[in-house]
Design a protein around this motif. Structure first.
Motif, PDB file in Angstrom:
ATOM      1  N   SER A  18       0.833  -1.212   0.000  1.00 27.31           N
ATOM      2  CA  SER A  18       0.000   0.000   0.000  1.00 27.31           C
ATOM      3  C   SER A  18       0.862   1.254   0.000  1.00 27.31           C
ATOM      4  O   SER A  18       0.590   2.203  -0.744  1.00 27.31           O
ATOM      5  CB  SER A  18      -0.919   0.011   1.232  1.00 27.31           C
ATOM      6  OG  SER A  18      -1.772  -1.093   1.206  1.00 27.31           O
ATOM      7  N   PHE A  19       1.897   1.274   0.823  1.00 31.31           N
ATOM      8  CA  PHE A  19       2.804   2.423   0.852  1.00 31.31           C
ATOM      9  C   PHE A  19       3.510   2.609  -0.492  1.00 31.31           C
ATOM     10  O   PHE A  19       3.630   3.722  -0.992  1.00 31.31           O
ATOM     11  CB  PHE A  19       3.836   2.290   1.970  1.00 31.31           C
ATOM     12  CG  PHE A  19       3.333   2.694   3.315  1.00 31.31           C
ATOM     13  CD1 PHE A  19       3.040   4.023   3.588  1.00 31.31           C
ATOM     14  CD2 PHE A  19       3.131   1.750   4.298  1.00 31.31           C
ATOM     15  CE1 PHE A  19       2.566   4.408   4.830  1.00 31.31           C
ATOM     16  CE2 PHE A  19       2.661   2.113   5.542  1.00 31.31           C
ATOM     17  CZ  PHE A  19       2.369   3.441   5.807  1.00 31.31           C
ATOM     18  N   VAL A  20       3.964   1.523  -1.079  1.00 32.12           N
ATOM     19  CA  VAL A  20       4.634   1.603  -2.379  1.00 32.12           C
ATOM     20  C   VAL A  20       3.673   2.149  -3.424  1.00 32.12           C
ATOM     21  O   VAL A  20       4.019   3.019  -4.224  1.00 32.12           O
ATOM     22  CB  VAL A  20       5.196   0.221  -2.803  1.00 32.12           C
ATOM     23  CG1 VAL A  20       5.648   0.233  -4.251  1.00 32.12           C
ATOM     24  CG2 VAL A  20       6.335  -0.187  -1.886  1.00 32.12           C
ATOM     25  N   TYR A  21       2.449   1.672  -3.433  1.00 34.46           N
ATOM     26  CA  TYR A  21       1.449   2.120  -4.398  1.00 34.46           C
ATOM     27  C   TYR A  21       1.136   3.607  -4.218  1.00 34.46           C
ATOM     28  O   TYR A  21       1.101   4.367  -5.174  1.00 34.46           O
ATOM     29  CB  TYR A  21       0.177   1.289  -4.273  1.00 34.46           C
ATOM     30  CG  TYR A  21      -0.917   1.742  -5.194  1.00 34.46           C
ATOM     31  CD1 TYR A  21      -0.877   1.435  -6.544  1.00 34.46           C
ATOM     32  CD2 TYR A  21      -1.985   2.497  -4.718  1.00 34.46           C
ATOM     33  CE1 TYR A  21      -1.863   1.859  -7.402  1.00 34.46           C
ATOM     34  CE2 TYR A  21      -2.974   2.927  -5.564  1.00 34.46           C
ATOM     35  CZ  TYR A  21      -2.918   2.607  -6.905  1.00 34.46           C
ATOM     36  OH  TYR A  21      -3.902   3.039  -7.749  1.00 34.46           O
ATOM     37  N   ILE A  22       0.949   4.024  -2.996  1.00 43.61           N
ATOM     38  CA  ILE A  22       0.586   5.422  -2.711  1.00 43.61           C
ATOM     39  C   ILE A  22       1.711   6.369  -3.093  1.00 43.61           C
ATOM     40  O   ILE A  22       1.498   7.378  -3.747  1.00 43.61           O
ATOM     41  CB  ILE A  22       0.209   5.595  -1.221  1.00 43.61           C
ATOM     42  CG1 ILE A  22      -1.121   4.884  -0.943  1.00 43.61           C
ATOM     43  CG2 ILE A  22       0.137   7.068  -0.843  1.00 43.61           C
ATOM     44  CD1 ILE A  22      -1.440   4.737   0.540  1.00 43.61           C
ATOM     45  N   SER A  24       4.482   5.788  -4.985  1.00 45.51           N
ATOM     46  CA  SER A  24       5.074   5.683  -6.319  1.00 45.51           C
ATOM     47  C   SER A  24       4.331   6.547  -7.327  1.00 45.51           C
ATOM     48  O   SER A  24       4.881   6.943  -8.334  1.00 45.51           O
ATOM     49  CB  SER A  24       5.097   4.232  -6.795  1.00 45.51           C
ATOM     50  OG  SER A  24       3.776   3.762  -6.989  1.00 45.51           O
ATOM     51  N   GLY A  25       3.096   6.897  -7.056  1.00 45.31           N
ATOM     52  CA  GLY A  25       2.327   7.743  -7.965  1.00 45.31           C
ATOM     53  C   GLY A  25       2.718   9.206  -7.883  1.00 45.31           C
ATOM     54  O   GLY A  25       2.319  10.007  -8.720  1.00 45.31           O
ATOM     55  N   SER A  26       3.516   9.581  -6.891  1.00 42.10           N
ATOM     56  CA  SER A  26       3.872  10.986  -6.724  1.00 42.10           C
ATOM     57  C   SER A  26       5.068  11.399  -7.569  1.00 42.10           C
ATOM     58  O   SER A  26       5.454  12.548  -7.576  1.00 42.10           O
ATOM     59  CB  SER A  26       4.160  11.278  -5.250  1.00 42.10           C
ATOM     60  OG  SER A  26       5.295  10.543  -4.838  1.00 42.10           O
ATOM     61  N   GLU A  27       5.666  10.443  -8.293  1.00 43.21           N
ATOM     62  CA  GLU A  27       6.813  10.777  -9.129  1.00 43.21           C
ATOM     63  C   GLU A  27       6.361  11.587 -10.334  1.00 43.21           C
ATOM     64  O   GLU A  27       5.233  11.479 -10.803  1.00 43.21           O
ATOM     65  CB  GLU A  27       7.503   9.496  -9.606  1.00 43.21           C
ATOM     66  CG  GLU A  27       8.153   8.727  -8.494  1.00 43.21           C
ATOM     67  CD  GLU A  27       8.811   7.460  -9.010  1.00 43.21           C
ATOM     68  OE1 GLU A  27       9.023   7.336 -10.224  1.00 43.21           O
ATOM     69  OE2 GLU A  27       9.094   6.600  -8.177  1.00 43.21           O
ATOM     70  N   LYS A  28       7.270  12.370 -10.865  1.00 46.78           N
ATOM     71  CA  LYS A  28       6.985  13.155 -12.052  1.00 46.78           C
ATOM     72  C   LYS A  28       6.826  12.238 -13.251  1.00 46.78           C
ATOM     73  O   LYS A  28       7.527  11.240 -13.379  1.00 46.78           O
ATOM     74  CB  LYS A  28       8.115  14.138 -12.333  1.00 46.78           C
ATOM     75  CG  LYS A  28       8.292  15.185 -11.285  1.00 46.78           C
ATOM     76  CD  LYS A  28       9.458  16.071 -11.660  1.00 46.78           C
ATOM     77  CE  LYS A  28       9.767  17.054 -10.572  1.00 46.78           C
ATOM     78  NZ  LYS A  28      10.946  17.856 -10.887  1.00 46.78           N
ATOM     79  N   GLN A  29       5.906  12.577 -14.101  1.00 49.61           N
ATOM     80  CA  GLN A  29       5.742  11.827 -15.339  1.00 49.61           C
ATOM     81  C   GLN A  29       6.867  12.215 -16.284  1.00 49.61           C
ATOM     82  O   GLN A  29       7.300  13.362 -16.321  1.00 49.61           O
ATOM     83  CB  GLN A  29       4.384  12.148 -15.966  1.00 49.61           C
ATOM     84  CG  GLN A  29       3.217  11.674 -15.126  1.00 49.61           C
ATOM     85  CD  GLN A  29       3.219  10.172 -14.941  1.00 49.61           C
ATOM     86  OE1 GLN A  29       3.533   9.427 -15.846  1.00 49.61           O
ATOM     87  NE2 GLN A  29       2.892   9.724 -13.741  1.00 49.61           N
TER      88      GLN A  29
END
Length: 133
Positions: A18-22, A24-29
């Protein structure tokens, strides 16, 4: 006892996932390269810059790794980068690049700089230029 261990491991796995999923989405595209960046990329390939220089730790060892050269406070200016491209050094030949080609290469290096990191500690580089792990 065995069941408790397995249940604990499964619960911990789901919490970790859950932590990885939450986060990892905050990285820049990734930013798509512009036409100038693509032109610089082609020049990089045509002039075989990878023979002496590295990007992301891959390439030759004669010249420095240029992955993050553009964000270097002392070496990242256009004038600094173009000086080496224009005149070369004792080890780097003058490739007779035009001003447009140099601009494209600088754009390419700035794009690469934003896309990754390749900071290797000085003590991890062997005198031959290879990395010590």
């Amino acid at each position: 006892m065995k069941l408790k261990v397995w249940l604990t491991l499964i619960v911990l796995f789901f919490i970790y996932s859950s932590f990885v999923y939450i986060y990892s989405g905050s990285e820049k595209q990734p930013v798509s390269p512009s036409a100038t960046v693509i032109a610089g990329w082609q020049i990089w390939q045509q002039k075989n810059c990878h023979t002496c220089h590295q990007l992301y730790g891959l390439g030759g060892y004669m010249g420095p790794d240029l992955t993050n050269i553009a964000s270097d406070a002392n070496k990242g200016t256009d004038a600094y980068l173009k000086t080496f491209m224009k005149y070369g050094t004792a080890n780097m030949p003058n490739l007779h690049l035009t001003e447009t080609e140099m601009d494209a290469l600088v754009s390419f290096l700035r794009w690469v700089d934003k896309s990754g990191k390749s900071q290797v500690a000085k003590e991890s580089v062997h005198w031959t230029g290879t990395y010590i792990f």
